[in-house]
Design a protein around this motif. Structure first.
Motif, mmCIF file in Angstrom:
data_model
loop_
_atom_site.group_PDB
_atom_site.id
_atom_site.type_symbol
_atom_site.label_atom_id
_atom_site.label_comp_id
_atom_site.label_asym_id
_atom_site.label_seq_id
_atom_site.Cartn_x
_atom_site.Cartn_y
_atom_site.Cartn_z
ATOM 1 N N MET A 1 0.550 -0.866 0.085
ATOM 2 C CA MET A 1 0.422 0.115 -0.235
ATOM 3 C C MET A 1 0.887 0.791 -0.174
ATOM 4 O O MET A 1 2.129 1.326 0.862
ATOM 5 C CB MET A 1 -1.144 -0.133 1.108
ATOM 6 N N ALA A 2 0.073 2.311 -0.514
ATOM 7 C CA ALA A 2 1.334 3.254 -0.849
ATOM 8 C C ALA A 2 1.124 4.181 0.362
ATOM 9 O O ALA A 2 0.257 4.252 1.170
ATOM 10 C CB ALA A 2 0.828 4.137 -2.302
ATOM 11 N N ARG A 3 2.172 5.372 0.809
ATOM 12 C CA ARG A 3 1.789 5.815 1.877
ATOM 13 C C ARG A 3 1.210 7.081 1.242
ATOM 14 O O ARG A 3 1.047 7.576 1.154
ATOM 15 C CB ARG A 3 3.285 6.300 2.119
ATOM 16 N N ALA A 4 -0.086 7.485 2.508
ATOM 17 C CA ALA A 4 -1.250 8.416 2.431
ATOM 18 C C ALA A 4 0.062 9.210 2.521
ATOM 19 O O ALA A 4 1.044 9.568 2.985
ATOM 20 C CB ALA A 4 -1.801 7.729 3.306
ATOM 21 N N ALA A 5 -0.506 10.855 2.746
ATOM 22 C CA ALA A 5 -0.355 11.825 2.473
ATOM 23 C C ALA A 5 0.223 12.510 3.639
ATOM 24 O O ALA A 5 0.769 13.099 4.567
ATOM 25 C CB ALA A 5 -0.419 12.987 1.972
ATOM 26 N N THR A 6 -0.958 11.736 4.755
ATOM 27 C CA THR A 6 -1.089 13.678 6.702
ATOM 28 C C THR A 6 -1.059 11.282 7.312
ATOM 29 O O THR A 6 -1.688 10.808 6.985
ATOM 30 C CB THR A 6 -1.902 14.177 6.422
ATOM 31 N N PRO A 7 -0.773 11.731 8.342
ATOM 32 C CA PRO A 7 -1.495 10.413 9.279
ATOM 33 C C PRO A 7 -2.971 9.877 9.292
ATOM 34 O O PRO A 7 -3.313 9.600 9.952
ATOM 35 C CB PRO A 7 -0.810 10.863 10.698
ATOM 36 N N ALA A 8 -3.773 11.983 9.232
ATOM 37 C CA ALA A 8 -4.885 11.203 9.105
ATOM 38 C C ALA A 8 -5.663 10.315 8.259
ATOM 39 O O ALA A 8 -6.398 9.023 8.479
ATOM 40 C CB ALA A 8 -5.783 13.064 8.714
ATOM 41 N N ILE A 9 -4.880 10.344 6.876
ATOM 42 C CA ILE A 9 -5.620 9.528 5.643
ATOM 43 C C ILE A 9 -5.302 8.330 6.075
ATOM 44 O O ILE A 9 -5.866 7.606 5.899
ATOM 45 C CB ILE A 9 -4.599 10.791 4.013
ATOM 46 N N THR A 10 -4.063 8.151 6.892
ATOM 47 C CA THR A 10 -4.043 6.967 6.965
ATOM 48 C C THR A 10 -4.283 6.509 8.374
ATOM 49 O O THR A 10 -4.795 4.863 8.477
ATOM 50 C CB THR A 10 -2.175 6.874 7.729
ATOM 51 N N ALA A 11 -5.008 7.079 8.434
ATOM 52 C CA ALA A 11 -5.203 6.514 10.069
ATOM 53 C C ALA A 11 -7.672 5.663 9.157
ATOM 54 O O ALA A 11 -7.637 4.880 9.785
ATOM 55 C CB ALA A 11 -5.968 7.378 11.320
ATOM 56 N N LEU A 12 -7.385 6.270 8.344
ATOM 57 C CA LEU A 12 -8.724 7.242 8.050
ATOM 58 C C LEU A 12 -8.417 5.619 6.901
ATOM 59 O O LEU A 12 -9.793 4.607 6.410
ATOM 60 C CB LEU A 12 -9.080 8.068 7.212
ATOM 61 N N LEU A 13 -7.281 5.127 6.146
ATOM 62 C CA LEU A 13 -7.400 3.746 5.335
ATOM 63 C C LEU A 13 -6.764 2.729 6.069
ATOM 64 O O LEU A 13 -7.790 1.686 6.220
ATOM 65 C CB LEU A 13 -6.423 4.110 4.229
ATOM 66 N N ALA A 14 -6.430 2.438 7.522
ATOM 67 C CA ALA A 14 -6.586 1.542 8.170
ATOM 68 C C ALA A 14 -7.926 0.945 8.609
ATOM 69 O O ALA A 14 -7.691 -0.247 8.977
ATOM 70 C CB ALA A 14 -5.402 1.855 9.154
ATOM 71 N N ALA A 15 -8.631 2.153 9.314
ATOM 72 C CA ALA A 15 -9.850 1.699 9.741
ATOM 73 C C ALA A 15 -10.928 1.757 8.483
ATOM 74 O O ALA A 15 -11.717 1.261 8.943
ATOM 75 C CB ALA A 15 -10.351 3.551 10.540
ATOM 76 N N GLU A 16 -10.178 1.476 7.608
ATOM 77 C CA GLU A 16 -11.083 1.537 6.350
ATOM 78 C C GLU A 16 -12.857 2.117 5.564
ATOM 79 O O GLU A 16 -13.394 1.771 6.332
ATOM 80 C CB GLU A 16 -12.243 -0.583 5.903
ATOM 81 N N VAL A 17 -12.895 3.413 6.610
ATOM 82 C CA VAL A 17 -13.805 4.481 6.552
ATOM 83 C C VAL A 17 -13.678 4.646 4.872
ATOM 84 O O VAL A 17 -12.702 5.671 4.102
ATOM 85 C CB VAL A 17 -13.366 5.525 7.835
ATOM 86 N N PRO A 18 -15.119 4.756 4.671
ATOM 87 C CA PRO A 18 -14.489 5.497 3.046
ATOM 88 C C PRO A 18 -14.735 7.022 3.379
ATOM 89 O O PRO A 18 -15.641 7.625 4.750
ATOM 90 C CB PRO A 18 -16.291 5.498 2.852
ATOM 91 N N HIS A 19 -14.233 7.968 2.719
ATOM 92 C CA HIS A 19 -13.949 9.570 2.698
ATOM 93 C C HIS A 19 -13.262 9.596 1.349
ATOM 94 O O HIS A 19 -13.232 9.250 0.574
ATOM 95 C CB HIS A 19 -12.398 9.700 3.895
ATOM 96 N N GLU A 20 -13.637 11.064 1.421
ATOM 97 C CA GLU A 20 -13.112 12.156 0.045
ATOM 98 C C GLU A 20 -12.185 12.876 0.650
ATOM 99 O O GLU A 20 -12.364 13.369 1.910
ATOM 100 C CB GLU A 20 -14.614 12.290 -0.470
ATOM 101 N N VAL A 21 -10.850 13.297 0.056
ATOM 102 C CA VAL A 21 -9.690 13.967 0.189
ATOM 103 C C VAL A 21 -9.960 15.290 0.028
ATOM 104 O O VAL A 21 -10.938 15.181 -1.815
ATOM 105 C CB VAL A 21 -8.611 13.880 0.094
ATOM 106 N N LEU A 22 -10.126 16.257 0.048
ATOM 107 C CA LEU A 22 -10.535 17.765 -0.494
ATOM 108 C C LEU A 22 -9.681 19.124 -0.085
ATOM 109 O O LEU A 22 -9.208 18.768 0.959
ATOM 110 C CB LEU A 22 -12.003 18.848 -0.313
ATOM 111 N N GLN A 23 -9.037 18.967 -1.933
ATOM 112 C CA GLN A 23 -7.701 20.396 -1.115
ATOM 113 C C GLN A 23 -8.437 21.663 -2.092
ATOM 114 O O GLN A 23 -8.948 21.781 -2.736
ATOM 115 C CB GLN A 23 -6.654 19.574 -2.236
ATOM 116 N N TYR A 24 -7.135 22.326 -1.369
ATOM 117 C CA TYR A 24 -7.661 23.737 -1.470
ATOM 118 C C TYR A 24 -6.615 24.573 -1.627
ATOM 119 O O TYR A 24 -5.374 24.004 -0.758
ATOM 120 C CB TYR A 24 -8.843 24.734 -1.344
#
Length: 162
Positions: A1-24
């Motif tokens: 698995m590729a390393r996520a951009a932040t620890p928050a995204i890593t935590a969401l991926l590890a918990a298999e939580v559906p999410h959408e990252v929005l950037q501005y």
């Protein structure tokens, strides 16, 4: 698995939580991080200001805790203290908040913090099918179902708006 951009995204991926990252585009001169997020994310169709949540770190008698509430709202420290069952809460020192969470102010996420802190999520989150909160970096937010936010942070739900 590729390393996520932040620890928050890593935590969401590890918990298999559906999410959408929005950037501005974060303006480094802007210190009103929540308001900037609301303005930028309001451009995304269907995102209301009350749907964008800020993560505030508070000091309680036995350490630190986290309050997650809508950006336009003011925090009731008294309500946070009551929700956590402590006599009082104050805003945490900036350096202590950054050291404890591993994030910089304006990018503190309720997810993937260096040390899991007691968390209170404002009850208004339950009115939405998704809420947005920091993804762990200024200019990055993550959209999640409020129940996933509550579950993943082991949060207490209470009305913490002043």
């Amino acid at each position: 698995m590729a390393r996520a951009a932040t620890p928050a995204i890593t935590a969401l991926l590890a918990a298999e939580v559906p999410h959408e990252v929005l950037q501005y585009e974060h303006d480094p001169r802007n210190e009103s991080f929540g308001e900037e997020a609301v303005e930028e994310l309001a451009a995304i169709e269907g995102v209301a200001p009350e749907q964008v949540f800020k993560t505030l770190v508070v000091a309680v008698p036995d350490g630190l805790a986290v309050a997650v509430l809508p950006v336009p709202a003011k925090l009731s420290l008294k309500a946070v203290a009551a929700a956590l069952g402590v006599p009082k809460a104050t805003m945490a020192d900036r350096a202590a908040a950054e050291r404890s969470t591993g994030y910089v102010i304006g990018g503190i996420s309720p997810f993937g913090q260096r040390k899991a802190l007691p968390t209170v999520v404002d009850a208004s989150a339950l009115h939405w099918d998704k809420v947005l909160c920091s993804a762990g970096k200024r200019g990055w937010d993550v959209a999640v179902h409020p129940q996933d936010l509550i579950r993943l942070t082991n949060a207490v739900v209470a009305d913490i708006r002043a």
